[in-house]
Every structure is written in C-alpha cells, then in structure tokens.
Design a protein around this motif. Structure first.
Motif, PDB file in Angstrom:
ATOM      1  N   SER A 195      -3.933   4.692  -5.694  1.00 52.51           N
ATOM      2  CA  SER A 195      -4.438   4.739  -4.313  1.00 52.51           C
ATOM      3  C   SER A 195      -5.451   5.871  -4.176  1.00 52.51           C
ATOM      4  O   SER A 195      -5.187   6.875  -3.511  1.00 52.51           O
ATOM      5  CB  SER A 195      -3.273   4.934  -3.335  1.00 52.51           C
ATOM      6  OG  SER A 195      -2.314   3.923  -3.485  1.00 52.51           O
ATOM      7  N   SER A 196      -6.586   5.693  -4.790  1.00 52.55           N
ATOM      8  CA  SER A 196      -7.611   6.741  -4.793  1.00 52.55           C
ATOM      9  C   SER A 196      -8.986   6.123  -4.598  1.00 52.55           C
ATOM     10  O   SER A 196      -9.250   5.009  -5.061  1.00 52.55           O
ATOM     11  CB  SER A 196      -7.596   7.523  -6.116  1.00 52.55           C
ATOM     12  OG  SER A 196      -6.360   8.160  -6.318  1.00 52.55           O
ATOM     13  N   VAL A 197      -9.826   6.856  -3.903  1.00 49.97           N
ATOM     14  CA  VAL A 197     -11.236   6.525  -3.786  1.00 49.97           C
ATOM     15  C   VAL A 197     -12.004   7.831  -3.955  1.00 49.97           C
ATOM     16  O   VAL A 197     -11.593   8.882  -3.442  1.00 49.97           O
ATOM     17  CB  VAL A 197     -11.558   5.850  -2.438  1.00 49.97           C
ATOM     18  CG1 VAL A 197     -11.116   6.714  -1.270  1.00 49.97           C
ATOM     19  CG2 VAL A 197     -13.042   5.532  -2.334  1.00 49.97           C
ATOM     20  N   TYR A 216     -11.811  -3.226  -1.791  1.00 51.86           N
ATOM     21  CA  TYR A 216     -11.820  -3.313  -3.259  1.00 51.86           C
ATOM     22  C   TYR A 216     -10.774  -4.322  -3.745  1.00 51.86           C
ATOM     23  O   TYR A 216     -11.055  -5.153  -4.619  1.00 51.86           O
ATOM     24  CB  TYR A 216     -11.550  -1.928  -3.839  1.00 51.86           C
ATOM     25  CG  TYR A 216     -11.356  -1.895  -5.343  1.00 51.86           C
ATOM     26  CD1 TYR A 216     -12.424  -2.088  -6.199  1.00 51.86           C
ATOM     27  CD2 TYR A 216     -10.094  -1.672  -5.880  1.00 51.86           C
ATOM     28  CE1 TYR A 216     -12.239  -2.056  -7.577  1.00 51.86           C
ATOM     29  CE2 TYR A 216      -9.897  -1.632  -7.250  1.00 51.86           C
ATOM     30  CZ  TYR A 216     -10.981  -1.825  -8.100  1.00 51.86           C
ATOM     31  OH  TYR A 216     -10.790  -1.798  -9.457  1.00 51.86           O
ATOM     32  N   ASN A 236      -6.179  -5.518 -11.970  1.00 52.71           N
ATOM     33  CA  ASN A 236      -7.470  -4.898 -11.712  1.00 52.71           C
ATOM     34  C   ASN A 236      -8.417  -5.192 -12.868  1.00 52.71           C
ATOM     35  O   ASN A 236      -8.094  -5.952 -13.790  1.00 52.71           O
ATOM     36  CB  ASN A 236      -7.309  -3.388 -11.471  1.00 52.71           C
ATOM     37  CG  ASN A 236      -6.896  -2.640 -12.731  1.00 52.71           C
ATOM     38  OD1 ASN A 236      -6.617  -3.235 -13.779  1.00 52.71           O
ATOM     39  ND2 ASN A 236      -6.833  -1.327 -12.648  1.00 52.71           N
ATOM     40  N   PHE A 261     -12.935   3.591  -7.631  1.00 44.27           N
ATOM     41  CA  PHE A 261     -11.620   3.265  -7.103  1.00 44.27           C
ATOM     42  C   PHE A 261     -10.591   3.321  -8.221  1.00 44.27           C
ATOM     43  O   PHE A 261     -10.919   3.266  -9.400  1.00 44.27           O
ATOM     44  CB  PHE A 261     -11.618   1.858  -6.486  1.00 44.27           C
ATOM     45  CG  PHE A 261     -12.496   1.716  -5.278  1.00 44.27           C
ATOM     46  CD1 PHE A 261     -12.030   2.068  -4.028  1.00 44.27           C
ATOM     47  CD2 PHE A 261     -13.789   1.226  -5.394  1.00 44.27           C
ATOM     48  CE1 PHE A 261     -12.834   1.939  -2.912  1.00 44.27           C
ATOM     49  CE2 PHE A 261     -14.597   1.091  -4.290  1.00 44.27           C
ATOM     50  CZ  PHE A 261     -14.122   1.454  -3.045  1.00 44.27           C
ATOM     51  N   GLY A 262      -9.312   3.414  -7.804  1.00 44.50           N
ATOM     52  CA  GLY A 262      -8.223   3.328  -8.764  1.00 44.50           C
ATOM     53  C   GLY A 262      -8.193   4.469  -9.743  1.00 44.50           C
ATOM     54  O   GLY A 262      -8.436   5.638  -9.404  1.00 44.50           O
ATOM     55  N   TYR A 269       0.846  -1.194   0.000  1.00 47.41           N
ATOM     56  CA  TYR A 269       0.000   0.000   0.000  1.00 47.41           C
ATOM     57  C   TYR A 269       0.879   1.240   0.000  1.00 47.41           C
ATOM     58  O   TYR A 269       1.547   1.553   0.993  1.00 47.41           O
ATOM     59  CB  TYR A 269      -0.923  -0.006   1.223  1.00 47.41           C
ATOM     60  CG  TYR A 269      -1.907   1.137   1.223  1.00 47.41           C
ATOM     61  CD1 TYR A 269      -3.102   1.050   0.514  1.00 47.41           C
ATOM     62  CD2 TYR A 269      -1.642   2.315   1.906  1.00 47.41           C
ATOM     63  CE1 TYR A 269      -4.004   2.094   0.501  1.00 47.41           C
ATOM     64  CE2 TYR A 269      -2.532   3.369   1.899  1.00 47.41           C
ATOM     65  CZ  TYR A 269      -3.710   3.256   1.191  1.00 47.41           C
ATOM     66  OH  TYR A 269      -4.599   4.307   1.166  1.00 47.41           O
ATOM     67  N   VAL A 328      -9.217   3.983   3.842  1.00 50.59           N
ATOM     68  CA  VAL A 328      -8.219   2.964   3.499  1.00 50.59           C
ATOM     69  C   VAL A 328      -8.879   1.588   3.472  1.00 50.59           C
ATOM     70  O   VAL A 328      -8.567   0.755   2.604  1.00 50.59           O
ATOM     71  CB  VAL A 328      -7.051   2.996   4.505  1.00 50.59           C
ATOM     72  CG1 VAL A 328      -6.080   1.851   4.245  1.00 50.59           C
ATOM     73  CG2 VAL A 328      -6.317   4.324   4.422  1.00 50.59           C
ATOM     74  N   SER A 376      -6.928  10.921  -2.215  1.00 50.55           N
ATOM     75  CA  SER A 376      -5.706  10.188  -2.544  1.00 50.55           C
ATOM     76  C   SER A 376      -4.648  10.481  -1.486  1.00 50.55           C
ATOM     77  O   SER A 376      -4.860  11.307  -0.584  1.00 50.55           O
ATOM     78  CB  SER A 376      -5.197  10.588  -3.934  1.00 50.55           C
ATOM     79  OG  SER A 376      -6.175  10.367  -4.932  1.00 50.55           O
ATOM     80  N   GLN A 407     -10.482   0.898   0.171  1.00 52.76           N
ATOM     81  CA  GLN A 407      -9.529   0.487  -0.859  1.00 52.76           C
ATOM     82  C   GLN A 407      -9.109  -0.968  -0.665  1.00 52.76           C
ATOM     83  O   GLN A 407      -9.023  -1.734  -1.636  1.00 52.76           O
ATOM     84  CB  GLN A 407      -8.314   1.409  -0.825  1.00 52.76           C
ATOM     85  CG  GLN A 407      -8.643   2.858  -1.177  1.00 52.76           C
ATOM     86  CD  GLN A 407      -7.448   3.779  -1.011  1.00 52.76           C
ATOM     87  OE1 GLN A 407      -6.560   3.519  -0.198  1.00 52.76           O
ATOM     88  NE2 GLN A 407      -7.415   4.858  -1.769  1.00 52.76           N
TER      89      GLN A 407
END
Length: 847
Positions: free
Chosen positions: A62-64, A146, A53, A73-74, A32, A140, A90, A143
């Motif tokens: 590392s985004s939501v 996910y 993915n 996500f992503g 991570y 977190v 992020s 993520q």
C-alpha cells in the motif's frame, strides 16, 4: 418506411447489445490494508482468484511514491522510500477521514517520514518534497486506480464497480473518505463490507451447515489494528421460494485500533534505533532517510523472528555514512512488546461480551490477517481461548478479499454462486438531536440506532411540528480521540405548507415523520420525511367503514408525550405494503424536502471530487504522454542501431544485394544526422519529432526491404498461380467432355458452354498476365524494384480460384419426371412413375 424500420431495428439491436454487455460487467473486490492491498476480479469466463500485479505477486504494498517525475506503486514505491522519504507515502489507511489534530494523525507521524499539512476540511494532506500537496483521498484514489488498471488488463474491458473491505469500527467519516477515494478513482461503490464478515463469507463458501447455528470467532490481526467478530452459521430455507441457503449473522464485534503489526514494527524500530545510538553516539531520528531504512529493516527482522529465535540486522550506510549491524533476539523483541500481550486477546473478550456469549458457546477461533503469524500473537490467543479452539483453516492473507468478491457477486444477479445471506451490525450508537418546539427550549437527544442494530434497519421518528426544523445525527460517545461526533444535519423544510394542505383535506392533528436509515454498507442518513395526518371521512360509507374497522388506509398516528419527543414506530407487513403506494395518491401524506448538511469532516463536495478526479486524470495523461515519448525515444534508438548494423554487415547480405550504392549512401547520411540529433536534442524532443525522424528513415529503408522480401516470396506465389492455372485447364477439359456426354444422353448438364467460355477467357487472361510478368521479372536486377508484385499475384490467383470453385461446387440438376402420354406403346419410362387408369391426369404440354 422500410428505411425507417431498418433504422429502428439497428437502434434496438445496438441498445440490446449495450444492455447485455453492461449486464455482464466485471466486479472488482479490494481488501485495502495499511500495509498490503489484495484484489480479486469477478468476471464471467475469468478464473476466480486473487489479482496479480505486474510482477505476478498476489499482494501489493500500500504505497505510492514519486521518483522525480515518475510515479510508482506497490513494491516499486516502497523500495525507494529510503532514497526519497518525503516523496513516498504508505500506511494511508490511518489517515482516512481523520481530523488533522486527532491522535491517530500523531501516531502516523511516528511511523512515517512524510510531511503532512492541514486541508480546508481540517483533514490531512501530504506534501511532496517539491511542495505539491495531495489529500488522503487523492492518494488512496491513485492506488485504487492502479488496481483498476490491473483488473482491466486482465478483464479486457472497463471495470467500473468495486466492493471494498473496511474494519467494522470505521466511523461514517472514514467510510465517507474511502467512498470519496473510490469515486475519484473512476469507480462506483457496489458496497462496503466489514472485513470480518468477508472472511466469514469465504469460510462458508466451501462448507455446509445444519439448521442448528454454529458460533465462531473471526480473529483478524492486521497491520493497523486487531479485530474479533462473533459469527453464527446456519442452514435456512426461504419460506416463499423454498430455496435453501446459508445464513451468516454477525453477533458481536471487539477491536483495538492501536494494536497491530505496525505497532510491533514500531517497537522493533525503537530497538534498532537504541542499538545504533548506543554504538555510534549519533541521533538517527533526525535523519529521515536513515529512519526510513530502519523502518524497512524492522519489517524484515520481524518476519525473520517469526520463525527464528534471533536475527542479524544489517543496513549499509544507514545514516552519516555508517554501516549498521546488530543482533536482535526474539526474547528482546517480545519483552519490548510485553504490554501488548493482553491487548491482543482483549478484542475476543469484547466481541463475546457484545454478543452476550461465553467462550463455551464458541466452536473455533479462526485466525486471519498477516499479524496472526507472529508467535506472540498466537501465544496470546491460545492463552485466552485454548489451543484446541484455534483454527487455521482460511488463507490469512486472501480470505477477506475472496470473501468480499463472493459477497459482491451475490449482490449482482449475473453470477451464480452459493446462496449466502449476511446480516451485519452497527457497533457505534447513533442518536438524533434536535431543539424542542418551544422557543428557547433545550436540545433533546434520542437514541435512534443502538450498537448491535442490523444493517438495513430503518427507524421512523414522529414529531409534532408546524415550522421547519433540523435533526442532527451524531455519536453520543467519541468513536476515536479527536474525531467529531456530529455526522450530519437534516433540515426538514416545507412543513407549514404541508400542514396547511393536510388541514384543508380534513386531517386531524398532523405530525411530521422522518425515517432514519442504516444502509447495508454502514452509512446512516435521513431517508425521507413526510407530513402525515389522519383524514376523517364523514360520509355514510366512511362511518360504516370506521365502525367495522375497515375505513383506515392510513398508518396509525403515534402520540408524543414530551414536547415532540420521537418514538420508534413499529410497522407491520400491512403498513409496509401501504407505504409502497405512491405518495401522490395518499391524501393523508405530503412529502417534505430534506436538505442534508455535513460538517467540515463530512464527505467531499461534488465540486471537490470533480476537481480531484480531473487532477488525477491530468496526472495520468501526463504520465501517458511521458510513457509514449519514452517508448518513441527507445524505439527510435533501437531502430538506429538496427540500420547501422544493416549498413555494416558486408556485401553478401540481402540488404546490400537489394540496394543501390546511392540508396545506401543516402540512408547512411540520414542515419548519421539522426544519431547526432538524438544525442544532442533527443532528451528534449517531443513524441511527434521522434516519430518523424523514424518515419524519414523508414521511407528510405522500406523499398530495399520490400525488394528482398519479394525475392523470398516470389517462388511460392508463382507456384500457387501456376497451380490454379493447371487446375482450371484440367477442369475445362473434363467439363466440356461432360457437356457433350450429357447432350447425347438427353440430360441437363451442370454447366453451360457460355460459363465455360467465360472461365477459359479468365484463364487465358491470367496466363498471359503471369507470363509477361515473369519474363519482365527475369530481366530485373536484385537492387531494382520488382516487375511483378507477389501481392498482386496472390490476388489474381485468388480471383481465378473463386471463379473455378463456383463452377466446381455446383450441384447436378434434378431430372424432371413427366407422365406417360396416352397411346405410348412403350408405356412409362423407367424414370417415370406408372399410373393406374383411374389416376391418370389430363394431358399437358411439358414445355
């Protein structure tokens, strides 16, 4: 009784299957990072590789983010950051375990457009544009959840265990934060592994070493920080099992928490901001969307400058309806970062100093991390260690997650991997603080675990106390600006009662012993506490044992010279063996209760974690319901178009030929009503209503579709039925001839007449039913329901086939051999063995 035994057997089998399946559970490894997440799945039967993915990418941003009510996500989340800057989150790694007023949170606000707020734990929460707040642990956890879903889709089974990489400098607060997020995501923490150590495991997996240690530096230039780890590799042999293995020892760590790829992006964004403001005389810093666009553009330009001397930056409608375009050169970029050049190499020097090594001891410096590709970073490292020591022999992006996966597999006995054993170290000093035993006395601070202590270390502290007291574990030095120093407070209770019990048993001068434990994941805690007192045995046997040194089963008592100040207890092998004895059987010890109290910065309470998990589950359920509704809406809409095409395709289509005008009219009217309803109320209709509308149309369509499908499949079904009729008739003819021939020869036949009569009866019934059905089918029109169903034809033909096959596959019965009777003129038959007179058996009736 038999029923009960069977029930027990079934229960045992079910339990065995459950235990067997759990023993083959999958392990998820996650690296991570503040910019990217990499994951890998370890599962028997699944190729070992990086987890992809949904877009088949090997790493995930590392985004939501939220796009209205849709959670993304992503890359999907990162791509909408410029449109929804307050709903895109992020670089959350910066906020893990961070106090709201710490310097790292201030730095986060300089690189993010997200709005932050303070939680009741004095940590950071992030606020959406609609006012909804999420703690850092919850975001977190989203993520990680996910990633968990991606892994479960690949594994085809639930994934519950995870091993996650963390920077070696992470304090206990940050480690608590990530483990809380793991638990909220519905996972169990198998271990936390330092990222430099994970890279070392990946490096050792495909290499062999001698018994002479090799020393390397793992240089990890990431987005949020730069780390260097001095590691030794050597071959070793287990003295007990004589099994060879590779030993990895971490000897020293250096780090810079403020120098990384994100800082380079920030410097490059400042260049773009200055260029925009000089050209257009507008302050873009006040526009969050514009800042989000420039942040994304800075990352793109940095990647271009890594391979080119200049780059053209172009952003359409960056802010104030202005299209922005400028040229950025590598020299301009490097000049803006010139103060960072020396800081890039500083972690290497610090790691060598902590390991008490010089550069001459180092075989190579292994570069990893995405930022290690940046030319200025490579130049700084080459200047520090020399170009000949630079090694690019691991995957800069994936080595950490693959090493973590291999390390996790080694912790689980279900995987057979190369035997690699790791010894990691603590990089922060830990001390114990407590009040002296005298009333109003000072607070005593004692070093417990020094920097460099090995993970898994245990230190026992001895106190002369008669009342309950507390021991506080803390950092003597600030781990980062704004972070608290106190880790936890351990209240040791039940001391007066324990001392009284030991005194009644004859214990001399009882003391309190508390064990400080450093786990393999880098967590420090008070493992256990006991009251201990050496009990003197006044019996003759006890005195003799004491005289010859064999009477003491207790751990030797340590004396305290200064007001109960603890001393480290050295425990040898014999003492360890004795410590394994149950406490109840050792009269010299009494276990004490420990109450752990965390400060506001500690891990989430169980109630808070449950509430967070339920909150995320509710969000997942809501999104699943929305997804099912959208699927039902799209399915109904596509079905309506299909029916409309069937009705409008013309008179020569199978659908028209197999339907009656009244049926088509009814279907057309219902279709028109449903289309109108979908346009008017479809957006607000729930999933059940959408499926009910489709079901009503399918009820009208299915009889028509069934007719032309029956017409298509009827010839083949009829041919199959007739084939088995013919085969059965042929068999009966030959079988009856065989029965007659066997009767003449006097040998038993494979079949009886009754069996053949039963088969012939079944054949005649099937032929009669088939003939009647075919005649009725000939009179049936295409737009009428079929007189005979092909499914029933297939079932009846199958029944006849099975009846026939049972007789065809029957084996020829063996001929019984009978001994010759005395006086038989012809002697024994050719099928009967001859016997000598002495061997002849008594006569008996064969019947």
């Amino acid at each position: 009784m038999p029923c009960l035994s069977l029930r027990k057997a079934v229960t045992f089998f079910v339990l065995f299957v459950a235990i067997f399946e759990s023993s083959l559970a999958s392990i998820l490894a996650v690296d991570y990072g503040s910019d990217w997440i990499k994951a890998s799945l370890m599962k028997p039967g699944v190729p070992f590789d990086v987890l992809l993915n949904k877009d088949s990418k090997r790493k995930i941003q590392s985004s939501v983010a939220w796009k209205k009510d849709e959670r993304l996500f992503g890359s999907d989340a990162a791509n909408i950051a410029s449109r929804f800057p307050q709903d895109s989150f992020s670089s959350l790694k910066y906020l893990q375990g961070a106090p709201f007023n710490s310097d790292i949170v201030t730095y986060f606000t300089s690189i993010s457009t997200a709005q932050i707020s303070e939680t009741d734990r004095k940590t950071v929460a992030l606020k959406q544009s609609d006012g909804t707040e999420w703690s850092t642990e919850e975001l977190v956890a989203m993520q990680l959840s996910y990633i968990k879903k991606l892994a479960e889709d690949l594994a085809g089974e639930p994934v519950n265990e995870v091993i996650l990489t963390v920077p070696p400098y992470f304090s206990q607060f940050e480690r608590d934060s990530i483990t809380d997020a793991i638990e909220i995501a519905g996972l169990r923490t198998l271990a936390l592994v330092n990222d430099g150590t994970a890279v070392a495991v990946n490096y050792a997996m495909t290499r062999t070493f001698s018994t002479t240690p090799e020393y390397h530096v793992i240089y990890d230039a990431g987005a949020s920080s730069t780390r260097a780890t001095v590691v030794s590799f050597a071959a070793a042999e287990d003295p007990k099992t004589k099994v060879s293995y590779t030993q990895i020892n971490v000897l020293g760590v250096g780090h810079d928490r403020n120098t990384g790829g994100t800082e380079l992006d920030l410097r490059l964004q400042d260049i773009l901001i200055d260029s925009f403001m000089s050209k257009h005389r507008r302050d873009i810093r006040k526009d969050k969307r514009g800042m989000a666009k420039l942040w994304k553009e800075a990352g793109r330009v940095k990647a271009i400058l890594s391979a080119n001397s200049d780059a053209i930056s172009t952003v359409e409608s960056v802010a104030f309806d202005i299209d922005f375009k400028t040229k950025v050169t590598r020299s301009e970029f490097e000049n803006a970062c010139k103060d960072l050049h020396s800081r890039f190499a500083r972690p290497i020097y610090d790691a060598l100093a902590n390991a008490e090594f010089s550069l001459a001891n180092i075989t190579s410096v292994i570069l990893t991390g995405g930022n290690s590709r940046t030319p200025m970073v490579q130049a700084a490292v080459k200047t520090a260690v020399g170009e000949d020591r630079i090694a690019l022999n691991v995957n800069a992006d994936e080595s950490a997650v693959l090493g973590a996966a291999l390390y996790g597999a080694s912790l689980s006995r279900q995987f057979k991997t190369k035997d690699i054993r790791v010894t990691d170290i603590l990089i922060h000093d830990i001390q114990a603080s407590y009040l002296a035993s005298n009333p109003g006395a000072r607070t005593i601070h004692t070093a417990v675990l020094a920097a460099g202590s090995k993970h898994g270390a245990r230190k026992t502290l001895t106190f002369k106390r008669k009342e309950d007291f507390s021991v506080v574990l803390n950092y003597p030095n600030e781990v980062m600006s704004g972070f608290p120093r106190e880790i936890l407070e351990a209240k040791i209770v039940g001391i007066p009662e324990a001392i009284d019990n030991l005194t009644e048993r004859g214990a001399i001068d009882p003391v309190i012993k508390a064990t400080v434990v450093l786990s393999e994941s880098g967590f420090v805690s008070i493992g256990d506490a006991i009251a201990y007192g050496e009990i003197k045995d006044d019996s003759i046997t006890g005195k003799l044992k004491g005289l010859f040194g064999g009477g003491s089963d207790q751990v030797p008592l340590e004396t305290d010279a200064d007001e109960g100040a603890p001393k480290d207890e050295k425990i040898d092998k014999d003492k360890k063996d004795k410590a394994k004895k149950p406490l109840g059987k050792d009269r010299s010890t009494v276990p004490l209760e420990i109450e752990i109290v965390y400060n506001f910065q500690g891990p989430l309470r169980l109630v808070a974690k449950r509430a967070a998990r339920e909150r995320l589950r509710a969000l997942d359920n809501m999104e699943m319901s929305r997804q099912l509704r959208e699927e039902a809406h799209n399915t109904l809409e596509g079905y309506l178009y299909k029916l409309r095409d069937l009705l409008n395709d013309g008179p020569e289509t199978p659908f028209t030929k197999c339907s009656q005008p009244s049926e088509r009219q009814t279907l057309s009217n219902t279709l028109s009503d449903t289309i109108a309803w979908l346009h008017e109320e479809g957006d607000t209709a729930d999933t059940l209503q959408l499926w009910e509308k489709r079901s009503a149309l399918e009820t009208l369509e299915k009889p028509i579709v069934h007719r032309y499908k029956e017409i298509e499949s009827f010839p083949q079904a009829l041919n199959n039925s007739q084939k088995w009729n013919w085969s059965t008739r042929l068999f009966l003819t030959q079988a009856r001839e065989n029965i007659t021939a066997d009767a003449i020869a006097g040998v038993p036949s494979k079949w009886t007449s009754e069996e053949l009569d039963a088969l012939e009866k079944a054949l005649k019934e099937h032929e009669s039913w088939l003939h009647d059905g075919v005649e009725r089918q000939k009179k049936t029109k295409m737009n009428e329901d079929p007189a005979i169903d092909t499914k029933e034809m297939q079932q009846r033909a199958k029944t006849l086939e099975q009846h026939l096959q049972r007789l065809v596959k029957r084996k020829v019965p063996k001929v019984k051999k009978t001994p010759a009777k005395p006086g038989d003129a012809n002697g024994s038959s050719s099928t009967e063995p001859t016997q000598a007179p002495g061997d002849r058996q008594p006569e008996h009736d064969e019947l």
